[in-house]
Structures are given as structure tokens and as C-alpha cells.
Design a protein around this motif. Structure first.
Motif, mmCIF file in Angstrom:
data_model
loop_
_atom_site.group_PDB
_atom_site.id
_atom_site.type_symbol
_atom_site.label_atom_id
_atom_site.label_comp_id
_atom_site.label_asym_id
_atom_site.label_seq_id
_atom_site.Cartn_x
_atom_site.Cartn_y
_atom_site.Cartn_z
ATOM 1 N N PRO A 165 0.826 -1.212 0.000
ATOM 2 C CA PRO A 165 0.000 0.000 0.000
ATOM 3 C C PRO A 165 0.864 1.267 0.000
ATOM 4 O O PRO A 165 1.906 1.308 0.662
ATOM 5 C CB PRO A 165 -0.797 -0.119 1.309
ATOM 6 N N LYS A 166 0.445 2.273 -0.729
ATOM 7 C CA LYS A 166 1.258 3.474 -0.928
ATOM 8 C C LYS A 166 1.543 4.221 0.376
ATOM 9 O O LYS A 166 2.545 4.942 0.484
ATOM 10 C CB LYS A 166 0.573 4.422 -1.918
ATOM 11 N N SER A 167 0.686 4.046 1.373
ATOM 12 C CA SER A 167 0.881 4.774 2.630
ATOM 13 C C SER A 167 1.966 4.157 3.513
ATOM 14 O O SER A 167 2.391 4.766 4.498
ATOM 15 C CB SER A 167 -0.435 4.816 3.424
ATOM 16 N N VAL A 168 2.414 2.949 3.163
ATOM 17 C CA VAL A 168 3.394 2.242 4.001
ATOM 18 C C VAL A 168 4.804 2.519 3.491
ATOM 19 O O VAL A 168 5.113 2.303 2.319
ATOM 20 C CB VAL A 168 3.116 0.720 3.998
ATOM 21 N N VAL A 169 5.665 2.994 4.375
ATOM 22 C CA VAL A 169 7.050 3.323 4.027
ATOM 23 C C VAL A 169 7.934 2.094 4.243
ATOM 24 O O VAL A 169 7.956 1.513 5.335
ATOM 25 C CB VAL A 169 7.573 4.502 4.871
ATOM 26 N N PHE A 170 8.663 1.703 3.207
ATOM 27 C CA PHE A 170 9.564 0.543 3.222
ATOM 28 C C PHE A 170 10.982 1.039 3.444
ATOM 29 O O PHE A 170 11.494 1.856 2.678
ATOM 30 C CB PHE A 170 9.440 -0.185 1.883
ATOM 31 N N SER A 171 11.658 0.560 4.494
ATOM 32 C CA SER A 171 13.013 1.027 4.806
ATOM 33 C C SER A 171 13.878 -0.146 5.261
ATOM 34 O O SER A 171 13.823 -0.551 6.416
ATOM 35 C CB SER A 171 12.961 2.107 5.891
ATOM 36 N N ARG A 172 14.683 -0.676 4.339
ATOM 37 C CA ARG A 172 15.562 -1.794 4.694
ATOM 38 C C ARG A 172 16.768 -1.271 5.468
ATOM 39 O O ARG A 172 17.426 -0.326 5.053
ATOM 40 C CB ARG A 172 16.015 -2.550 3.440
ATOM 41 N N PHE A 173 17.074 -1.934 6.607
ATOM 42 C CA PHE A 173 18.207 -1.522 7.426
ATOM 43 C C PHE A 173 19.202 -2.660 7.655
ATOM 44 O O PHE A 173 20.276 -2.445 8.242
ATOM 45 C CB PHE A 173 17.727 -0.999 8.784
ATOM 46 N N ASP A 174 18.860 -3.854 7.179
ATOM 47 C CA ASP A 174 19.705 -5.017 7.418
ATOM 48 C C ASP A 174 19.446 -6.035 6.311
ATOM 49 O O ASP A 174 18.416 -5.985 5.644
ATOM 50 C CB ASP A 174 19.364 -5.629 8.795
ATOM 51 N N GLN A 175 20.374 -6.950 6.135
ATOM 52 C CA GLN A 175 20.195 -7.990 5.119
ATOM 53 C C GLN A 175 18.908 -8.776 5.337
ATOM 54 O O GLN A 175 18.287 -9.261 4.389
ATOM 55 C CB GLN A 175 21.395 -8.941 5.148
ATOM 56 N N TYR A 176 18.480 -8.885 6.620
ATOM 57 C CA TYR A 176 17.295 -9.683 6.933
ATOM 58 C C TYR A 176 16.168 -8.870 7.559
ATOM 59 O O TYR A 176 15.161 -9.439 7.977
ATOM 60 C CB TYR A 176 17.675 -10.821 7.886
ATOM 61 N N GLY A 177 16.307 -7.559 7.629
ATOM 62 C CA GLY A 177 15.312 -6.755 8.314
ATOM 63 C C GLY A 177 14.884 -5.510 7.562
ATOM 64 O O GLY A 177 15.713 -4.802 6.980
ATOM 65 N N VAL A 178 13.572 -5.248 7.573
ATOM 66 C CA VAL A 178 12.990 -4.067 6.940
ATOM 67 C C VAL A 178 12.028 -3.400 7.907
ATOM 68 O O VAL A 178 11.153 -4.061 8.482
ATOM 69 C CB VAL A 178 12.209 -4.438 5.650
ATOM 70 N N ASP A 179 12.182 -2.103 8.106
ATOM 71 C CA ASP A 179 11.190 -1.347 8.865
ATOM 72 C C ASP A 179 10.056 -0.969 7.926
ATOM 73 O O ASP A 179 10.286 -0.408 6.845
ATOM 74 C CB ASP A 179 11.803 -0.066 9.445
ATOM 75 N N LEU A 180 8.825 -1.278 8.328
ATOM 76 C CA LEU A 180 7.630 -0.814 7.632
ATOM 77 C C LEU A 180 6.936 0.142 8.591
ATOM 78 O O LEU A 180 6.586 -0.240 9.713
ATOM 79 C CB LEU A 180 6.711 -1.985 7.275
ATOM 80 N N ILE A 181 6.750 1.383 8.166
ATOM 81 C CA ILE A 181 6.217 2.411 9.055
ATOM 82 C C ILE A 181 5.137 3.220 8.351
ATOM 83 O O ILE A 181 5.106 3.296 7.122
ATOM 84 C CB ILE A 181 7.337 3.341 9.573
ATOM 85 N N PRO A 182 4.241 3.850 9.136
ATOM 86 C CA PRO A 182 3.132 4.595 8.525
ATOM 87 C C PRO A 182 3.526 5.951 7.969
ATOM 88 O O PRO A 182 2.745 6.587 7.267
ATOM 89 C CB PRO A 182 2.134 4.744 9.683
ATOM 90 N N GLU A 183 4.725 6.413 8.279
ATOM 91 C CA GLU A 183 5.219 7.677 7.747
ATOM 92 C C GLU A 183 6.728 7.714 7.948
ATOM 93 O O GLU A 183 7.265 6.991 8.797
ATOM 94 C CB GLU A 183 4.590 8.878 8.466
#
Length: 260
Positions: A165-183
Motif C-alpha cells: 500500500p502506498k501509505s506504508v514506508v519501506f526502509s531496509r536496514f539489514d540484510q534480513y530486516g525491513v522497517d515498515l512504518i506509517p510515515e
């Protein structure tokens, strides 16, 4: 330097020494000494509240407040004063998408967290680095979720993001981890909010940290201390650089500056 009234302090590699696997004793002592002098100490971390509790942070000392999940929730004492959460329909779509890809994800509330599906090898690989405890598995039931942690390697990032969904921010910080945040979140925005809420001037604020996420925090205070083990980019914008955490950098620099 103006008198310090409040300090914003990162946890990992600033108070918690991952090299030696424990909190830095002198660093914790410095936090208590600041509080004895009337300086408010706020923890400011990417960790969720539940994580810092499980790490044993509150067994070390009692902070005056918390900024957790990079500003997803802000507490003064134990009172929640601000949160930013997902649109619930978009979160449900995200959960369905994660399961469709055969992954799992951690959902974070202001005080707790849970997995939406059983743990995978990526959970163990990521959490072993950060001294984390695997949370329980449960269904999402409409809780207020301030952040999500996706456990997945980067092989399908492009395909996954296209369906997110366009409102969800995708931010990879590790080879195995991604932060998904609302803004998009910055520690600095949360620090600015707390200073305004408490009517404390920027020049009376101090920040301590080690990583790139602490740059925005440093920009909102008058005095900033980068740990000697920190990233070069953070040291470049800090007003002071300490020795490494394992050499009691926090304690020594606060002593040198006569803050404690």
C-alpha cells in the motif's frame, strides 16, 4: 555552553555495549548523575518499548521519558503523549501480502509486539545481532500499530514494494530486516516535539548517539556527543566526540564537559 536541562540518549552502542554484551556501567552511572543534577534523561531509540524492557534497560535506571520506534511513540514518564499509527485497512493488506510471500512480520504497539506468523530463519539471524527475544505469534485484531518489522532477505524487495500500500514506508536496514512504518520518521522530529512540549530551549538540550539515525537528533540540540565507536558521518556533525563505549566514553566526556 548553556546549562543542560534535558538529555536524549540512544541505547545500542551508546549505553549498551554489544562488543562485550552488557550495559556500560559508567554510562549508566552518568545517566543517574545527570538525573541527580535535575537533568531529565530521555531514551531515544529505534527499538520498540517492549524491546528496551526485555533488554533490561529499566533494570539499570528509570528514565524520565522514552522516544521509541524512532518517534512512533513518545512517553513522558509512563504516560503516552504522542503516537503515529498505520491506517488499519492498509495494515491488513500489508499483513496479507507478507503471508502471501511466505514471510513473517513483527507488529509493534506502543507497549507490546507480536509476530503475525511463526518465526523464520530470518528472525533468528536478525535477532541474534540485536540481543532480541522472539515475541509470541498472534492474529492482528485491530490493535493500534505504530511500526512493523519485516523479516526477509532482499531478493524480492522490488516485487514486494510494488504491491505494498502506498501509505506504508519501506526502509531496509539489514540484510534480513525491513522497517515498515506509517510515515517517514526521524528521531529529530520527536526530540523537537518533546522540547516544545516541555518548553525547553534547544540550547539547553544534549544528545548522545553513535549511528546515522542520530544525525537528526543532533540537529535539534545545542550539545551533541558522538561515541568514538560511532559512524564518521555522525562524528562530523557532533559538537563533541567521546572515546568508545567500551572505554567509558559517555561518562568521561560528560565529566570533561562538567555536565556531571
Amino acid at each position: 555552553m548553556k546549562p543542560i536541562k534535558i538529555a536524549f540518549v540512544d541505547i545500542d552502542w551508546t549505553l549498551y555495549d554489544h562488543k562485550n554484551g552488557h550495559f556500560n556501567e559508567k554510562g549508566i552511572m552518568a545517566m543517574k548523575m545527570m538525573q541527580e543534577k535535575g537533568i531529565k534523561v530521555f531514551l531515544c531509540t529505534a527499538r520498540p518499548y517492549h524491546s528496551l524492557v526485555q533488554l533490561g534497560t529499566l533494570d539499570q535506571f528509570q528514565p524520565d521519558g522514552y522516544i521509541v520506534s524512532n518517534g512512533g511513540a513518545i512517553f513522558i514518564g509512563e504516560k503516552l503523549i504522542k503516537e503515529t499509527s498505520f491506517n488499519k485497512d492498509d495494515l491488513k493488506k500489508t499483513i496479507d501480502l507478507v503471508k502471501e510471500f511466505g514471510w513473517t512480520m513483527e507488529c509493534v504497539t506502543p507497549l507490546d509486539r507480536f509476530l503475525i506468523a511463526p518465526k523464520t530463519k530470518e528472525v533468528d539471524l536478525l535477532f541474534s545481532t540485536y540481543k532480541e527475544v522472539v515475541p509470541p505469534v498472534k492474529d492482528y485484531e485491530g490493535e493500534t500499530i505504530i511500526a512493523c518489522l519485516l523479516f526477509a532477505d532482499d531478493k524480492k524487495d522490488e516485487l514486494f514494494v510494488k504491491s505494498l500500500p502506498k501509505s506504508v514506508v519501506f526502509s531496509r536496514f539489514d540484510q534480513y530486516g525491513v522497517d515498515l512504518i506509517p510515515e517517514k520518521r526521524l528521531k529529530g522530529n520527536a526530540v523537537s516535539f518533546v522540547l516544545s512540549h516541555l518548553h525547553i530551549d534547544k540550547e539547553n538540550a544534549l544528545a548522545l548517539g553513535d549511528d546515522l539515525g542520530d544525525i537528526s537528533m543532533f540537529e535539534q540540540v545545542g550539545t551533541s556527543i558522538a561515541l568514538g565507536n560511532g559512524k564518521p558521518e555522525l562524528k562530523a556533525v557532533a559538537t563533541h566526540v567521546s572515546e568508545e563505549i567500551w572505554n567509558d566514553g559517555v561518562y568521561k566526556t560528560l565529566k570533561e564537559l562538567r555536565i556531571i
